[in-house]
Design a protein around this motif. Structure first.
Motif, PDB file in Angstrom:
ATOM      1  N   GLY A  70       0.789  -1.226   0.000  1.00  0.00           N
ATOM      2  CA  GLY A  70       0.000   0.000   0.000  1.00  0.00           C
ATOM      3  C   GLY A  70       0.820   1.275   0.000  1.00  0.00           C
ATOM      4  O   GLY A  70       0.282   2.369  -0.231  1.00  0.00           O
ATOM      5  N   TYR A  71       2.119   1.166   0.232  1.00  0.00           N
ATOM      6  CA  TYR A  71       2.990   2.348   0.253  1.00  0.00           C
ATOM      7  C   TYR A  71       3.172   2.878  -1.170  1.00  0.00           C
ATOM      8  O   TYR A  71       3.263   2.109  -2.130  1.00  0.00           O
ATOM      9  CB  TYR A  71       4.344   1.980   0.865  1.00  0.00           C
ATOM     10  N   ARG A  72       3.247   4.230  -1.285  1.00  0.00           N
ATOM     11  CA  ARG A  72       3.501   4.859  -2.576  1.00  0.00           C
ATOM     12  C   ARG A  72       4.829   5.609  -2.536  1.00  0.00           C
ATOM     13  O   ARG A  72       5.109   6.332  -1.581  1.00  0.00           O
ATOM     14  CB  ARG A  72       2.362   5.808  -2.984  1.00  0.00           C
ATOM     15  N   ASN A  73       5.604   5.419  -3.601  1.00  0.00           N
ATOM     16  CA  ASN A  73       6.917   6.056  -3.706  1.00  0.00           C
ATOM     17  C   ASN A  73       6.766   7.575  -3.766  1.00  0.00           C
ATOM     18  O   ASN A  73       5.950   8.092  -4.536  1.00  0.00           O
ATOM     19  CB  ASN A  73       7.646   5.538  -4.957  1.00  0.00           C
ATOM     20  N   ARG A  74       7.539   8.308  -2.975  1.00  0.00           N
ATOM     21  CA  ARG A  74       7.439   9.771  -2.928  1.00  0.00           C
ATOM     22  C   ARG A  74       7.928  10.417  -4.218  1.00  0.00           C
ATOM     23  O   ARG A  74       7.548  11.550  -4.527  1.00  0.00           O
ATOM     24  CB  ARG A  74       8.253  10.311  -1.747  1.00  0.00           C
ATOM     25  N   GLU A  75       8.790   9.709  -4.966  1.00  0.00           N
ATOM     26  CA  GLU A  75       9.348  10.295  -6.188  1.00  0.00           C
ATOM     27  C   GLU A  75       8.368  10.268  -7.353  1.00  0.00           C
ATOM     28  O   GLU A  75       8.253  11.241  -8.104  1.00  0.00           O
ATOM     29  CB  GLU A  75      10.639   9.561  -6.576  1.00  0.00           C
ATOM     30  N   ASP A  76       7.677   9.121  -7.551  1.00  0.00           N
ATOM     31  CA  ASP A  76       6.792   9.006  -8.716  1.00  0.00           C
ATOM     32  C   ASP A  76       5.322   8.761  -8.350  1.00  0.00           C
ATOM     33  O   ASP A  76       4.461   8.691  -9.227  1.00  0.00           O
ATOM     34  CB  ASP A  76       7.273   7.885  -9.647  1.00  0.00           C
ATOM     35  N   GLY A  77       5.019   8.615  -7.054  1.00  0.00           N
ATOM     36  CA  GLY A  77       3.634   8.430  -6.625  1.00  0.00           C
ATOM     37  C   GLY A  77       3.068   7.054  -6.899  1.00  0.00           C
ATOM     38  O   GLY A  77       1.887   6.809  -6.642  1.00  0.00           O
ATOM     39  N   GLU A  78       3.882   6.131  -7.413  1.00  0.00           N
ATOM     40  CA  GLU A  78       3.398   4.789  -7.740  1.00  0.00           C
ATOM     41  C   GLU A  78       3.558   3.856  -6.540  1.00  0.00           C
ATOM     42  O   GLU A  78       4.310   4.121  -5.601  1.00  0.00           O
ATOM     43  CB  GLU A  78       4.181   4.228  -8.938  1.00  0.00           C
ATOM     44  N   LEU A  79       2.822   2.723  -6.585  1.00  0.00           N
ATOM     45  CA  LEU A  79       2.950   1.720  -5.542  1.00  0.00           C
ATOM     46  C   LEU A  79       4.390   1.207  -5.478  1.00  0.00           C
ATOM     47  O   LEU A  79       5.062   1.073  -6.498  1.00  0.00           O
ATOM     48  CB  LEU A  79       2.001   0.549  -5.812  1.00  0.00           C
ATOM     49  N   ASP A  80       4.828   0.901  -4.273  1.00  0.00           N
ATOM     50  CA  ASP A  80       6.213   0.461  -4.089  1.00  0.00           C
ATOM     51  C   ASP A  80       6.326  -0.197  -2.714  1.00  0.00           C
ATOM     52  O   ASP A  80       5.387  -0.138  -1.903  1.00  0.00           O
ATOM     53  CB  ASP A  80       7.174   1.652  -4.190  1.00  0.00           C
ATOM     54  N   VAL A  81       7.456  -0.810  -2.452  1.00  0.00           N
ATOM     55  CA  VAL A  81       7.744  -1.302  -1.107  1.00  0.00           C
ATOM     56  C   VAL A  81       8.386  -0.170  -0.314  1.00  0.00           C
ATOM     57  O   VAL A  81       8.997   0.740  -0.879  1.00  0.00           O
ATOM     58  CB  VAL A  81       8.681  -2.532  -1.142  1.00  0.00           C
ATOM     59  N   THR A  82       8.255  -0.206   0.984  1.00  0.00           N
ATOM     60  CA  THR A  82       8.844   0.839   1.821  1.00  0.00           C
ATOM     61  C   THR A  82      10.354   0.655   1.909  1.00  0.00           C
ATOM     62  O   THR A  82      10.908  -0.382   1.510  1.00  0.00           O
ATOM     63  CB  THR A  82       8.264   0.780   3.244  1.00  0.00           C
ATOM     64  N   GLY A  83      11.043   1.651   2.456  1.00  0.00           N
ATOM     65  CA  GLY A  83      12.489   1.567   2.615  1.00  0.00           C
ATOM     66  C   GLY A  83      12.892   0.401   3.503  1.00  0.00           C
ATOM     67  O   GLY A  83      13.866  -0.299   3.222  1.00  0.00           O
ATOM     68  N   SER A  84      12.130   0.164   4.571  1.00  0.00           N
ATOM     69  CA  SER A  84      12.459  -0.950   5.471  1.00  0.00           C
ATOM     70  C   SER A  84      12.218  -2.289   4.787  1.00  0.00           C
ATOM     71  O   SER A  84      12.985  -3.243   4.978  1.00  0.00           O
ATOM     72  CB  SER A  84      11.625  -0.863   6.749  1.00  0.00           C
ATOM     73  N   GLN A  85      11.167  -2.385   3.976  1.00  0.00           N
ATOM     74  CA  GLN A  85      10.913  -3.627   3.249  1.00  0.00           C
ATOM     75  C   GLN A  85      11.996  -3.881   2.205  1.00  0.00           C
ATOM     76  O   GLN A  85      12.462  -5.009   2.030  1.00  0.00           O
ATOM     77  CB  GLN A  85       9.537  -3.571   2.577  1.00  0.00           C
TER      78      GLN A  85
END
Length: 544
Positions: free
Chosen positions: A55-70
């Motif tokens: 459910g996390y979204r990348n701050r750079e492109d706004g797309e779905l992504d894994v978090t930094g910890s993941q």
């Protein structure tokens, strides 16, 4: 030494089988390099991001992504697995043997590949990363052990260095595979690059079932006939050939001498000169990682993408090509220049490049010219690493230790490499990324790597002994006689191992120093020359 490395004229038989076997075994580095190289590109693939995101979204492109910890967990679990795998390599290689140990290691690696291929969520994917890492850790410690026990001493450095060449080839093939599937929006985008590893595993297993066990392992197990057959196959000499009988007798005498000193426990290997060598090997492997090379291959695609560079996948392919091409001259220079000069050369070059990348990326990060500078000096940095610290770290650690403790010590030094590999893989997203709880260093992270490269310069000067041209047994004499690394250049061994064993009992047994034994050897040698009427008063030098 000329451009070509030639077999000494007085060495009978053929070195081709041993060289070919050593080069094939180096293929295991492809497993290491490919598995390391795929993850960076997979983390940037749109389909993989959408599938594995919680459910996390990348701050750079706004797309779905894994978090930094993941992301840290996924990348670093491979390294955590390799750490434990490397520690398990010593009992595996000593109990199952070097050859079957590598087969078993490949089986563990294959289990990890299966889990990653079928995964559609982070937990199963992470489990696959761990078991693949465990297999890679086993392989990464056993391969240099196998190579050092089968390769002729006059070309040992180049053969062991080929393990690093195979790693770089694996990294390059991974970049190409990722680039070929990155635009697919289906499970094939990540499953195809991962499943390709089944091919590497099959090649490795089939080859190791055909290749011989090392003669030294059979000697260790007291199976001298099998040792003779193995050495005969490696040297293309009949088992009764005088040269083969003499070499095998030297190996056997070596092992018997070491065993007469007492068994080597894990407590014993941290004492005396072996403890010093173990510390040197661990620091060398740790610093190899702290130069920051795997930052580029783990997170390079994401880093270049965030830096505004178009098509970061292509940049990863370029860095992979540079990595492979630059390793080749290192295999020559390790014998031409020696270990110390080549490591110093690489450390200085990496230090300069890292600081240029850090300064350029910090002062004007959004400029197109700056992006070109980043790519150019990252490639130059890779050249310095690949031609020096990449292969030479494996060469030096393979030469440092006596036979009796080699498996234990190599497993620990390799584990040191993987421990720092894990620490860097886990901490890098927190160091580089923006957002709460992150350091947001971006290009400034290269200041960190560059500073460690500077530390590498002092480390090499103070602790790396020059072992070029020495047999594995002569390295023991070097550490016994030379107390300072910077005085090791030009060291000339004076006593053969066989002579040391022959006179040991007459000068105080197992507690006699090498100097006492050498003095007694000299006296016996002089008496023998006088009796033969050949003594001319000149000092004679003997080599193993």
């Amino acid at each position: 030494m000329g451009i070509m490395i030639k077999k000494p004229a007085d060495v009978p038989g053929s070195a081709l089988p041993a060289i070919a076997i050593g080069l094939f075994v180096a293929f295991g580095g492809v497993l290491f390099g490919y598995d390391t190289g795929t993850i960076g590109g997979i983390l940037a693939m749109p389909y993989w991001r959408d599938t594995f995101s919680t459910g996390y979204r990348n701050r750079e492109d706004g797309e779905l992504d894994v978090t930094g910890s993941q992301s840290s967990l996924i990348v670093s679990l491979l390294s955590a697995g390799t750490f434990f795998g490397a520690l398990a390599a010593a009992p595996t290689a000593d109990i199952l043997g070097r050859r079957i140990g590598m087969v078993a290691s490949t089986g563990v690696f294959t289990l990890g590949v299966v889990l990653q291929t079928i995964a559609t969520s982070i937990p199963l994917f992470v489990a696959g990363r761990f078991w693949a890492g465990f297999g890679v850790g086993l392989i990464s410690a056993i391969i240099p052990l196998y190579q050092s026990e089968t390769a002729p001493k006059w070309i040992r450095g180049a053969i062991v260095g080929c393990y690093q060449l195979a790693i770089t080839i694996g990294l390059l093939v991974a970049a190409i595979a990722n680039n070929g599937t990155k635009d697919r929006y289906d499970s094939g985008s990540y499953r195809i690059p991962i499943a390709i590893q089944f091919v590497w595993a099959i090649i490795m297993v089939v080859g190791m079932l055909i290749l011989p066990e090392t003669p030294r392992y059979w000697i260790k197990k007291g199976k001298h006939e099998k040792a003779a057959k193995s050495l005969s196959r490696l040297r293309r000499l009949d088992v009764d050939h005088p040269a083969l009988v003499e070499e095998l007798a030297e190996v056997r005498a070596n092992h018997e001498y070491e065993m007469s000193l007492g068994k080597a426990s894990y407590v014993d290997i941290v004492r005396g000169t072996v403890g010093k060598r173990l510390a040197t090997g661990c620091l060398l492997q740790a610093l190899q990682q702290l130069t920051g090379v795997n930052f580029i291959f783990y997170y390079g695609t994401s880093f270049f993408n965030n830096a505004g560079i178009e098509n970061p996948f292509i940049v990863s392919v370029i860095t992979g090509v540079v990595n492979v091409a630059s390793t080749i001259p290192g295999l020559y220079l390790v014998e031409k220049w020696g270990r110390r000069p080549l490591l110093l050369f690489g450390a200085v070059g990496m230090f300069v490049c890292q600081y240029i990348v850090a300064i350029a990326g910090t002062v004007d990060p959004d400029n197109t010219a700056t992006n070109k500078v980043l790519i150019a000096f990252v490639c130059i940095y890779i050249f310095f690493f690949a031609s020096s610290w990449g292969p030479v770290a494996w060469v030096v650690t393979g030469e440092l230790f006596p036979l009796k403790v080699r498996a234990k010590c190599l497993s620990i030094t390799t584990a040191s490499n993987w421990l720092l590999n894990w620490a860097i893989a886990y901490s890098t997203p927190y160091m580089v990324n923006s957002g709460p709880g992150n350091a947001n260093l971006q290009s400034k992270v290269f200041f960190v790597w560059g500073t460690f490269c500077l530390i590498c310069c002092f480390f090499v000067w103070a602790l790396i002994y020059e072992t070029k041209g020495l047999s594995l047994e002569q390295v023991d004499e070097l550490y016994s006689k030379c107390t300072k690394a910077w005085q090791s250049k030009g060291f000339q061994p004076t006593v053969s191992y066989a002579e040391v064993q022959e006179v040991r009992g007459t000068v105080g047994g197992r507690h006699a120093s090498l100097a006492d034994i050498e003095a007694d050897v000299g006296r016996k040698r002089s008496v023998a020359h006088v009796e033969d009427g050949k003594y001319d008063g000149e000092k004679t030098s003997y080599e193993v």
